[in-house]
Write an enzyme that holds these catalytic residues in place. Sequence first.
Site, PDB file in Angstrom:
ATOM      1  N   TRP A  13       0.809  -1.231   0.000  1.00  0.00           N
ATOM      2  CA  TRP A  13       0.000   0.000   0.000  1.00  0.00           C
ATOM      3  C   TRP A  13       0.840   1.278   0.000  1.00  0.00           C
ATOM      4  O   TRP A  13       0.306   2.365  -0.146  1.00  0.00           O
ATOM      5  CB  TRP A  13      -0.918   0.018   1.223  1.00  0.00           C
ATOM      6  N   GLU A 101      11.829   1.714  -4.008  1.00  0.00           N
ATOM      7  CA  GLU A 101      11.657   3.064  -3.434  1.00  0.00           C
ATOM      8  C   GLU A 101      12.543   3.241  -2.206  1.00  0.00           C
ATOM      9  O   GLU A 101      13.046   4.334  -1.942  1.00  0.00           O
ATOM     10  CB  GLU A 101      10.172   3.299  -3.112  1.00  0.00           C
ATOM     11  N   GLU A 169      10.949  -6.747  -9.456  1.00  0.00           N
ATOM     12  CA  GLU A 169      10.199  -5.548  -9.798  1.00  0.00           C
ATOM     13  C   GLU A 169      11.077  -4.625 -10.625  1.00  0.00           C
ATOM     14  O   GLU A 169      11.886  -3.865 -10.060  1.00  0.00           O
ATOM     15  CB  GLU A 169       9.763  -4.808  -8.529  1.00  0.00           C
ATOM     16  N   SER A 211       3.311  -2.215 -11.975  1.00  0.00           N
ATOM     17  CA  SER A 211       2.097  -1.902 -12.743  1.00  0.00           C
ATOM     18  C   SER A 211       1.215  -3.127 -13.007  1.00  0.00           C
ATOM     19  O   SER A 211       0.644  -3.255 -14.085  1.00  0.00           O
ATOM     20  CB  SER A 211       2.447  -1.183 -14.043  1.00  0.00           C
ATOM     21  N   GLY A 232       1.253  -2.693  -6.282  1.00  0.00           N
ATOM     22  CA  GLY A 232       1.267  -1.427  -5.565  1.00  0.00           C
ATOM     23  C   GLY A 232      -0.070  -0.731  -5.692  1.00  0.00           C
ATOM     24  O   GLY A 232      -1.057  -1.088  -5.033  1.00  0.00           O
ATOM     25  N   GLY A 233      -0.137   0.239  -6.608  1.00  0.00           N
ATOM     26  CA  GLY A 233      -1.320   1.090  -6.760  1.00  0.00           C
ATOM     27  C   GLY A 233      -2.641   0.341  -6.808  1.00  0.00           C
ATOM     28  O   GLY A 233      -3.623   0.751  -6.165  1.00  0.00           O
TER      29      GLY A 233
END
Length: 249
Positions: A13, A101, A169, A211, A232-233
């Site tokens: 998240w 990240e 990733e 993605s 993720g998103g």
Amino acid sequence: MTKIRTPVLAGNWKLHRGPSATREFFERFTALHLPRTDATVIVFPPAVSIPAAADAVRDRQDIAIGAQNVSAERSGAFTGEISAEMVRDAGGRYVLVGHSERRQLFGETDRDVANKTRAVLGAGLVPVVCVGETLQQRRSGEAERVVLEQLAAALGSFDSAEALVLAYEPVWAIGTGETATPADAQTMHAAIRSALGERGMAKVPVLYGGSVKPDNAAALLAEPDVDGLLVGGASVEPDSFARICAARA
Ligand code: PGA
């Protein structure tokens, strides 16, 4: 094709959903995604939301909770950090380690990734170790070398006895809407699998991330060496994550 490894559908998240919004998510998600024995779901909320998430899934053996990051240290004067033991105490069972990240925005090195992996294993939790190349590295033909080096650095001293999950990733695919094609993902997953096999770790699940959406999940899962997805998103909203969790190879 029947896969030996149980698919893992993981949701990262990032900086979304505090405790109240976490409870709302699981109210809807657990109604949409009914218990299954043929897949494992892992949700990585922000650390402060781990207890709410763990409580929301306490009756669901098929849904586990994890942390997005931990310190390599157990305790001490490290303002702002949390330890793997604290995550376990809060109800977490998995920890993301070395997400791109964390590497790019927070300066985490391969050595940090190795130290954190050791701390997570030491606490009896399962590290989900993330590796992936940048666009420039892919364009210059270095993708596989970079990924396998990250893998070797992270797993340096560990052996087949450890419970681990790997996540490939590609950095250029994270949050960009660009996904590796299933064939490209498969090529890298096969290389990772073979490197894991050399260490006696062939059973370690290898997830694809970058993605992933409800529309491309099934095609990625259909590849023989893609054992699951790190989303993720599209994992932040219960409806889209439930659709991804329903995708079958
Ligand atoms: P994305 O993120 O699905 O939003 O690309 C994946 C990840 O960072 O794990």
